[in-house]
Write an enzyme that holds these catalytic residues in place. Structure first.
Site, PDB file in Angstrom:
ATOM      1  N   GLY A   1     -87.505  -2.491 -41.351  1.00  0.00           N
ATOM      2  CA  GLY A   1     -86.314  -1.666 -41.212  1.00  0.00           C
ATOM      3  C   GLY A   1     -86.666  -0.216 -41.002  1.00  0.00           C
ATOM      4  O   GLY A   1     -87.831   0.170 -41.072  1.00  0.00           O
TER       5      GLY A   1
ATOM      6  N   GLU B   1     -86.211  -1.935 -34.737  1.00  0.00           N
ATOM      7  CA  GLU B   1     -87.088  -1.719 -35.892  1.00  0.00           C
ATOM      8  C   GLU B   1     -87.946  -2.950 -36.196  1.00  0.00           C
ATOM      9  O   GLU B   1     -89.134  -2.820 -36.476  1.00  0.00           O
ATOM     10  CB  GLU B   1     -86.271  -1.326 -37.122  1.00  0.00           C
ATOM     11  CG  GLU B   1     -85.793   0.103 -37.116  1.00  0.00           C
ATOM     12  CD  GLU B   1     -86.905   1.123 -37.323  1.00  0.00           C
ATOM     13  OE1 GLU B   1     -88.003   0.763 -37.800  1.00  0.00           O
ATOM     14  OE2 GLU B   1     -86.677   2.304 -37.012  1.00  0.00           O
TER      15      GLU B   1
ATOM     16  N   GLU C   1     -92.049  -2.810 -35.893  1.00  0.00           N
ATOM     17  CA  GLU C   1     -92.881  -2.966 -37.089  1.00  0.00           C
ATOM     18  C   GLU C   1     -93.626  -4.288 -37.156  1.00  0.00           C
ATOM     19  O   GLU C   1     -94.633  -4.386 -37.846  1.00  0.00           O
ATOM     20  CB  GLU C   1     -92.025  -2.803 -38.349  1.00  0.00           C
ATOM     21  CG  GLU C   1     -91.505  -1.400 -38.523  1.00  0.00           C
ATOM     22  CD  GLU C   1     -90.700  -1.207 -39.789  1.00  0.00           C
ATOM     23  OE1 GLU C   1     -90.539  -2.160 -40.580  1.00  0.00           O
ATOM     24  OE2 GLU C   1     -90.215  -0.080 -39.983  1.00  0.00           O
TER      25      GLU C   1
ATOM     26  N   PRO D   1     -77.131   5.820 -55.287  1.00  0.00           N
ATOM     27  CA  PRO D   1     -77.631   7.182 -55.413  1.00  0.00           C
ATOM     28  C   PRO D   1     -78.775   7.310 -56.414  1.00  0.00           C
ATOM     29  O   PRO D   1     -79.461   8.336 -56.445  1.00  0.00           O
ATOM     30  CB  PRO D   1     -76.413   7.993 -55.848  1.00  0.00           C
ATOM     31  CG  PRO D   1     -75.436   7.007 -56.369  1.00  0.00           C
ATOM     32  CD  PRO D   1     -75.741   5.688 -55.734  1.00  0.00           C
TER      33      PRO D   1
ATOM     34  N   GLU E   1     -99.840  -5.076 -42.369  1.00  0.00           N
ATOM     35  CA  GLU E   1     -99.869  -6.535 -42.432  1.00  0.00           C
ATOM     36  C   GLU E   1     -98.467  -7.050 -42.140  1.00  0.00           C
ATOM     37  O   GLU E   1     -97.480  -6.455 -42.570  1.00  0.00           O
ATOM     38  CB  GLU E   1    -100.309  -6.972 -43.830  1.00  0.00           C
ATOM     39  CG  GLU E   1    -100.400  -8.457 -44.035  1.00  0.00           C
ATOM     40  CD  GLU E   1    -100.759  -8.839 -45.469  1.00  0.00           C
ATOM     41  OE1 GLU E   1    -100.673 -10.038 -45.761  1.00  0.00           O
ATOM     42  OE2 GLU E   1    -101.086  -7.960 -46.290  1.00  0.00           O
TER      43      GLU E   1
END
Length: 156
Positions: A48, A64, A68, A85, A121
């Site tokens: 992500g 993404e 990745e 938060p 990895e």
């Protein structure tokens, strides 16, 4: 210096930004989960990252995951919106970002697993093997929700 995730830490720095991000729970036909081992904190995670201007959240997920992992995916449903938060990420440049991630379920449609500058990895992991891996609690929550009931999105 690497990024530091603070989760329910009263000594955490205060957030200075909030950016839309996406992540993906990608399961293959055998029910294994696609994980990366991050280069910035050495922990396992689902793929992500930040949404970019001009793209939808689904396009951000596809981009993404492929960047990745090398795996091409199709987004199939929403896992949830994670905006706690009490989870902030401190970056080496001084930015402290409050979590705001939209997590989706996706299925692989092509490509081949390979590492990147963000993932040293990439591997498919059976759900029963997740307990032995170093995964941040906020990512574990996304994984748990992604493996749970797909008809009820999670949100904070």
């Amino acid at each position: 210096m690497r990024r530091i995730d603070h989760f329910n830490d009263p000594a955490a720095p205060r957030a200075t930004s909030l950016k839309p991000a996406v992540s993906a729970v990608v399961l293959d036909a055998e029910g294994r989960l696609l994980l990366i081992r991050r280069t910035d904190n050495d922990r396992y995670a689902i793929p992500g990252g930040a949404q970019e201007c001009g793209e939808t959240v689904a396009q951000a997920v596809v981009r993404e995951v492929e960047e990745e992992t090398g795996v091409v995916v199709e987004v199939v449903s929403l896992v949830g919106i994670f905006s706690n938060p009490a989870h902030v990420v401190a970056f080496p440049d001084g930015e402290v970002r409050q979590e705001f991630s939209m997590c989706f379920r996706a299925v692989p449609t092509g490509g081949h697993p390979r590492g990147s500058s963000e993932s040293k990895e990439v591997r498919w992991v059976a759900p029963e093997d997740l307990r032995s891996l170093d995964i941040h609690p906020s990512i574990r929550l996304r994984i748990e929700r992604g493996l749970a009931d797909p008809t009820s999105p999670y949100f904070t």
